[in-house]
Design a protein around this motif. Structure first.
Motif, PDB file in Angstrom:
ATOM      1  N   ALA A  84       0.756  -1.316   0.001  1.00  0.00           N
ATOM      2  CA  ALA A  84      -0.020  -0.046  -0.099  1.00  0.00           C
ATOM      3  C   ALA A  84       0.956   1.220  -0.170  1.00  0.00           C
ATOM      4  O   ALA A  84       0.670   2.249  -0.661  1.00  0.00           O
ATOM      5  CB  ALA A  84      -1.052   0.020   1.174  1.00  0.00           C
ATOM      6  N   ALA A  85       2.101   1.252   0.784  1.00  0.00           N
ATOM      7  CA  ALA A  85       2.924   2.545   0.784  1.00  0.00           C
ATOM      8  C   ALA A  85       3.370   2.603  -0.695  1.00  0.00           C
ATOM      9  O   ALA A  85       3.620   3.795  -0.796  1.00  0.00           O
ATOM     10  CB  ALA A  85       3.955   2.210   1.610  1.00  0.00           C
ATOM     11  N   GLY A  86       3.692   1.567  -1.220  1.00  0.00           N
ATOM     12  CA  GLY A  86       4.303   1.841  -2.731  1.00  0.00           C
ATOM     13  C   GLY A  86       3.260   2.295  -3.718  1.00  0.00           C
ATOM     14  O   GLY A  86       3.676   3.030  -4.209  1.00  0.00           O
ATOM     15  N   PHE A  87       2.115   2.164  -3.620  1.00  0.00           N
ATOM     16  CA  PHE A  87       1.105   2.733  -4.556  1.00  0.00           C
ATOM     17  C   PHE A  87       0.607   4.119  -4.043  1.00  0.00           C
ATOM     18  O   PHE A  87       0.587   4.896  -4.781  1.00  0.00           O
ATOM     19  CB  PHE A  87      -0.370   1.566  -4.288  1.00  0.00           C
ATOM     20  N   ARG A  88       0.768   4.099  -2.497  1.00  0.00           N
ATOM     21  CA  ARG A  88       0.685   5.701  -2.213  1.00  0.00           C
ATOM     22  C   ARG A  88       1.729   6.525  -2.662  1.00  0.00           C
ATOM     23  O   ARG A  88       1.397   7.679  -3.097  1.00  0.00           O
ATOM     24  CB  ARG A  88       0.487   5.798  -0.929  1.00  0.00           C
ATOM     25  N   ARG A  89       2.955   6.245  -2.784  1.00  0.00           N
ATOM     26  CA  ARG A  89       3.889   6.823  -3.451  1.00  0.00           C
ATOM     27  C   ARG A  89       3.842   7.013  -4.809  1.00  0.00           C
ATOM     28  O   ARG A  89       3.795   8.056  -5.393  1.00  0.00           O
ATOM     29  CB  ARG A  89       5.451   6.222  -3.150  1.00  0.00           C
ATOM     30  N   ASP A  90       3.538   5.752  -5.645  1.00  0.00           N
ATOM     31  CA  ASP A  90       3.919   5.923  -6.951  1.00  0.00           C
ATOM     32  C   ASP A  90       2.541   6.602  -7.526  1.00  0.00           C
ATOM     33  O   ASP A  90       2.708   7.288  -8.515  1.00  0.00           O
ATOM     34  CB  ASP A  90       3.926   4.459  -7.409  1.00  0.00           C
ATOM     35  N   LEU A  91       1.295   6.268  -7.223  1.00  0.00           N
ATOM     36  CA  LEU A  91       0.167   7.030  -7.568  1.00  0.00           C
ATOM     37  C   LEU A  91      -0.263   8.440  -6.722  1.00  0.00           C
ATOM     38  O   LEU A  91      -1.033   9.168  -7.208  1.00  0.00           O
ATOM     39  CB  LEU A  91      -0.957   6.218  -7.402  1.00  0.00           C
ATOM     40  N   ARG A  92       0.723   8.881  -6.067  1.00  0.00           N
ATOM     41  CA  ARG A  92       0.767   9.976  -5.463  1.00  0.00           C
ATOM     42  C   ARG A  92      -0.681  10.204  -4.667  1.00  0.00           C
ATOM     43  O   ARG A  92      -1.524  11.324  -5.032  1.00  0.00           O
ATOM     44  CB  ARG A  92       0.902  11.326  -6.329  1.00  0.00           C
ATOM     45  N   ILE A  93      -1.240   9.391  -4.033  1.00  0.00           N
ATOM     46  CA  ILE A  93      -2.266   9.462  -3.151  1.00  0.00           C
ATOM     47  C   ILE A  93      -1.951  10.276  -1.939  1.00  0.00           C
ATOM     48  O   ILE A  93      -1.268  10.034  -1.031  1.00  0.00           O
ATOM     49  CB  ILE A  93      -2.801   7.917  -2.539  1.00  0.00           C
ATOM     50  N   LYS A  94      -2.706  11.249  -1.763  1.00  0.00           N
ATOM     51  CA  LYS A  94      -2.699  12.331  -0.742  1.00  0.00           C
ATOM     52  C   LYS A  94      -3.523  11.880   0.448  1.00  0.00           C
ATOM     53  O   LYS A  94      -4.604  12.025   0.489  1.00  0.00           O
ATOM     54  CB  LYS A  94      -3.222  13.625  -0.999  1.00  0.00           C
ATOM     55  N   ALA A  95      -2.731  11.091   1.316  1.00  0.00           N
ATOM     56  CA  ALA A  95      -3.308  10.740   2.567  1.00  0.00           C
ATOM     57  C   ALA A  95      -2.022  10.612   3.654  1.00  0.00           C
ATOM     58  O   ALA A  95      -0.788  10.638   3.354  1.00  0.00           O
ATOM     59  CB  ALA A  95      -3.790   9.160   2.440  1.00  0.00           C
ATOM     60  N   PRO A  96      -2.362  11.024   4.921  1.00  0.00           N
ATOM     61  CA  PRO A  96      -1.317  11.117   5.764  1.00  0.00           C
ATOM     62  C   PRO A  96      -0.593   9.862   5.964  1.00  0.00           C
ATOM     63  O   PRO A  96       0.933   9.841   6.024  1.00  0.00           O
ATOM     64  CB  PRO A  96      -1.906  11.480   7.151  1.00  0.00           C
ATOM     65  N   THR A  97      -0.949   8.547   5.932  1.00  0.00           N
ATOM     66  CA  THR A  97      -0.354   7.593   6.205  1.00  0.00           C
ATOM     67  C   THR A  97      -1.547   6.644   5.302  1.00  0.00           C
ATOM     68  O   THR A  97      -2.492   6.460   5.146  1.00  0.00           O
ATOM     69  CB  THR A  97      -0.294   6.755   7.448  1.00  0.00           C
ATOM     70  N   VAL A  98      -1.120   5.068   5.152  1.00  0.00           N
ATOM     71  CA  VAL A  98      -1.821   4.164   4.577  1.00  0.00           C
ATOM     72  C   VAL A  98      -2.858   3.714   5.589  1.00  0.00           C
ATOM     73  O   VAL A  98      -3.696   3.043   5.153  1.00  0.00           O
ATOM     74  CB  VAL A  98      -0.979   2.983   3.888  1.00  0.00           C
ATOM     75  N   ARG A  99      -2.636   4.070   6.682  1.00  0.00           N
ATOM     76  CA  ARG A  99      -3.750   3.720   7.801  1.00  0.00           C
ATOM     77  C   ARG A  99      -4.862   4.916   7.721  1.00  0.00           C
ATOM     78  O   ARG A  99      -5.681   4.642   8.734  1.00  0.00           O
ATOM     79  CB  ARG A  99      -3.072   3.500   8.995  1.00  0.00           C
ATOM     80  N   SER A 100      -4.816   5.740   6.888  1.00  0.00           N
ATOM     81  CA  SER A 100      -5.851   6.748   6.866  1.00  0.00           C
ATOM     82  C   SER A 100      -7.170   6.098   6.679  1.00  0.00           C
ATOM     83  O   SER A 100      -7.346   5.287   5.454  1.00  0.00           O
ATOM     84  CB  SER A 100      -5.529   8.067   6.020  1.00  0.00           C
ATOM     85  N   VAL A 101      -8.231   6.534   6.989  1.00  0.00           N
ATOM     86  CA  VAL A 101      -9.649   5.923   6.710  1.00  0.00           C
ATOM     87  C   VAL A 101      -9.839   6.632   5.162  1.00  0.00           C
ATOM     88  O   VAL A 101      -9.712   7.758   4.681  1.00  0.00           O
ATOM     89  CB  VAL A 101     -10.807   6.489   7.607  1.00  0.00           C
ATOM     90  N   THR A 102     -10.361   5.771   4.364  1.00  0.00           N
ATOM     91  CA  THR A 102     -10.532   5.965   2.854  1.00  0.00           C
ATOM     92  C   THR A 102     -11.685   6.973   2.612  1.00  0.00           C
ATOM     93  O   THR A 102     -11.513   7.820   1.767  1.00  0.00           O
ATOM     94  CB  THR A 102     -10.547   4.727   2.029  1.00  0.00           C
ATOM     95  N   GLY A 103     -12.608   6.879   3.503  1.00  0.00           N
ATOM     96  CA  GLY A 103     -13.655   7.800   3.199  1.00  0.00           C
ATOM     97  C   GLY A 103     -13.393   9.239   3.558  1.00  0.00           C
ATOM     98  O   GLY A 103     -14.292  10.046   3.277  1.00  0.00           O
ATOM     99  N   LYS A 104     -12.213   9.569   4.320  1.00  0.00           N
ATOM    100  CA  LYS A 104     -11.937  10.766   4.570  1.00  0.00           C
ATOM    101  C   LYS A 104     -11.150  11.548   3.431  1.00  0.00           C
ATOM    102  O   LYS A 104     -10.651  12.644   3.457  1.00  0.00           O
ATOM    103  CB  LYS A 104     -11.379  11.040   5.735  1.00  0.00           C
ATOM    104  N   LEU A 105     -10.779  10.607   2.229  1.00  0.00           N
ATOM    105  CA  LEU A 105     -10.025  11.437   1.305  1.00  0.00           C
ATOM    106  C   LEU A 105     -10.615  11.951   0.238  1.00  0.00           C
ATOM    107  O   LEU A 105     -11.860  11.866   0.140  1.00  0.00           O
ATOM    108  CB  LEU A 105      -9.036   9.992   0.555  1.00  0.00           C
ATOM    109  N   SER A 106     -10.307  12.900  -0.495  1.00  0.00           N
ATOM    110  CA  SER A 106     -10.981  13.518  -1.477  1.00  0.00           C
ATOM    111  C   SER A 106     -11.129  12.508  -2.670  1.00  0.00           C
ATOM    112  O   SER A 106     -10.818  11.318  -2.590  1.00  0.00           O
ATOM    113  CB  SER A 106     -10.068  14.825  -2.127  1.00  0.00           C
ATOM    114  N   GLY A 107     -12.069  13.050  -3.590  1.00  0.00           N
ATOM    115  CA  GLY A 107     -12.612  11.891  -4.657  1.00  0.00           C
ATOM    116  C   GLY A 107     -11.368  11.455  -5.589  1.00  0.00           C
ATOM    117  O   GLY A 107     -11.557  10.549  -5.857  1.00  0.00           O
ATOM    118  N   GLY A 108     -10.706  12.356  -5.883  1.00  0.00           N
ATOM    119  CA  GLY A 108      -9.458  11.925  -6.819  1.00  0.00           C
ATOM    120  C   GLY A 108      -8.536  11.211  -6.010  1.00  0.00           C
ATOM    121  O   GLY A 108      -8.313  10.038  -6.652  1.00  0.00           O
TER     122      GLY A 108
END
Length: 506
Positions: free
Chosen positions: A385-409
């Motif tokens: 998950a951390a690799g995808f967060r980095r490679d896809l530039r997912i803006k979340a504090p950590t991979v333990r962040s609740v998905t529902g609190k992220l923006s739509g993109g």
């Protein structure tokens, strides 16, 4: 015009994230005021503060409505003042009828009992007003996401609205329904109803808005008069830079056929005898991005879901051929095993577990790859998950962040990560940029190009013809469940695609 709404110094924080920082917004009576910004800019959060979803005390700053200081503790408090919000996330009860949903919490009663004749009659009037030709007693679960959005709008119009807030109201609508809604908003403006609209469709913003406020990184950047605005000017304000090209450059390297769909026919699971997809034939090649165009109800999603392990439809017939060999795909598990993945158009309902964290969502479709003696290796899961967060530039504090609190993109990137992790040969993307701003769209397009460069076949379903024209190597058109045309990239135009998309049966 005088000010109806004033929001000043609004600051809202979540653990590890400042969503709004000293935001100011001024909306005049009787205008249509658009709010623009990239995903994560704070647009929806600001409207949730206004409507009481985030109650007074959970933020700092001042709200004045009709020159009165307001401290909304709930949505009901804001609605009492005539402020009604339609969220980007649909808030309907699928088991209830359209009429029941429209008047839920605002029932039409007489002597303590619901007056069903009045309820269904008034619901029918509202449905006609929003252009939805459905029986009011139809269960909402039987409607597609686009029609459900129209029910949400009808529900809002049933209340005594003074300020109507619409968060991405046309994201799920086709061009005709979107135009109808914009005309409806203009009519409401003429009646004195003020509207605030959040939209990533910049052409729509320019067409409908009187005033535009741009947010970036949780701050107010500027407020502009919409007269004479251009999309390029809006983009510059939203992303802080010019986007010279809407689509990243790509040199196609198309290989052999990877999937062939032959004579594919699908029947409706709720309306016996109704053919939803009829005799469809499509081919996908390695390294190719193929588009699927069609108006609402053409059968695009139904085709994709039926191919993906028969997750939609009944009485399905036809043949799937993968790498020259016929395959039997009767479940989602079979589809994944054969290297077929499908990212749904409704990410919040079907694509993600919104109460789970990013890590669990990314791994959900490929847990077998992380299993060690029957147990999921949590360290490997975290690293993945951390690799995808980095490679896809997912803006979340950590991979333990609740998905529902992220923006739509960023939620959309999590959906893509989930299916990319399964290492598919064929990836079907259903409305992959719906409700996403121009900056995030560019990133999604780059991911699609990268997948094609890896030799994967990508099928993109989109209601935005310019998106298909800018992204795809070939485009199929669907009309009334039939493939009516196939157009190469160099020959494709919006006019030609529309001819195929509106083609009647012979």
């Amino acid at each position: 015009m005088t000010e109806l709404l004033g929001m000043r110094g609004i600051t809202k924080t979540f653990p590890g994230v400042t969503a709004l920082a000293d935001v100011t917004l001024s909306v005049r009576r009787g205008e249509i005021h658009a709010i623009c910004g990239e995903n994560g800019a704070g647009k929806s959060t600001l409207m949730k503060v206004l409507s009481g979803v985030h109650p007074h005390g959970s933020y700092t700053g001042e709200i004045r409505f009709d020159d009165d200081a307001c401290e909304f503790g709930s949505v009901r408090d804001s609605e009492r003042r005539g402020i009604v919000i339609i969220h980007q996330e649909l808030a309907l009860c699928g088991q209830l009828s359209i009429a029941e949903n429209i008047f839920l919490g605002n029932e039409r009663a007489r002597r303590g009992f619901i007056d069903w004749n009045r309820t269904n009659h008034e619901a029918g009037e509202l449905l006609r007003r929003v252009g939805l030709a459905e029986n009011p007693v139809t269960p909402v679960r039987d409607l597609g996401v686009g029609k459900q959005q129209l029910v949400e709008i009808a529900k809002a119009l049933s209340k005594q609205v003074r300020l109507l807030i619409l968060d991405e109201p046309t994201a799920a609508l086709n061009d005709d329904d979107s135009a109808h809604l914009l005309d409806l908003l203009r009519g409401l403006r003429d009646e004195g109803v003020t509207s605030v609209i959040i939209s990533h469709k910049l052409g729509e913003v320019i067409a409908i808005a009187d005033t535009v406020t741009i947010l970036r990184d949780g701050r107010t950047i500027e407020t502009l008069d919409a007269a004479g605005l251009t999309e390029e000017r809006l983009i510059t304000g939203m992303v802080g830079r010019d986007l010279e090209h809407r689509f990243p450059p790509r040199v196609p390297d198309i290989g052999d056929e990877v999937l062939r769909i032959e004579d594919w026919t699908v029947h409706s699971p709720t309306q016996p005898g109704r053919v939803v997809v009829e005799g469809a034939n499509l081919t996908l090649r390695r390294g190719e991005v193929v588009g699927l165009a069609g108006l609402m109800g053409a059968g695009r999603t139904e085709l994709a879901m039926s191919v993906f392990g028969r997750s939609y439809g009944t009485g399905i017939s036809g043949r799937l051929v993968k790498d020259g060999v016929p395959i039997d795909v009767r479940s989602v598990r079979d589809a994944v095993r054969h290297g077929i993945a499908y990212a749904t158009e409704d990410r919040k309902r079907y694509g993600l577990n919104l109460i789970e964290d990013v890590q669990r969502n990314v791994s959900a479709a490929g847990l077998g790859k992380l299993a060690r003696r029957g147990w999921v290796d949590e360290h490997a899961e975290h690293d993945t998950a951390a690799g995808f967060r980095r490679d896809l530039r997912i803006k979340a504090p950590t991979v333990r962040s609740v998905t529902g609190k992220l923006s739509g993109g960023n939620q959309q990137k999590v959906v893509l990560a989930k299916w990319i992790f399964t290492d598919p040969d064929v990836l079907i993307l259903d409305e992959p940029t719906r409700g996403i701003d121009v900056g995030a769209k560019f990133e999604i397009y780059s991911i699609i190009n990268s997948l094609a460069a890896q030799g994967k076949a990508v099928l993109v379903i989109s209601s935005e013809l310019p998106e298909l024209l800018g992204l795809c190597d070939r485009i199929y058109a669907l009309a009334a469940g039939r493939v009516t045309g196939e157009v190469a990239r160099e020959d494709a135009t919006q006019e030609l695609l529309m001819q195929y998309m509106t083609k009647e049966r012979p």
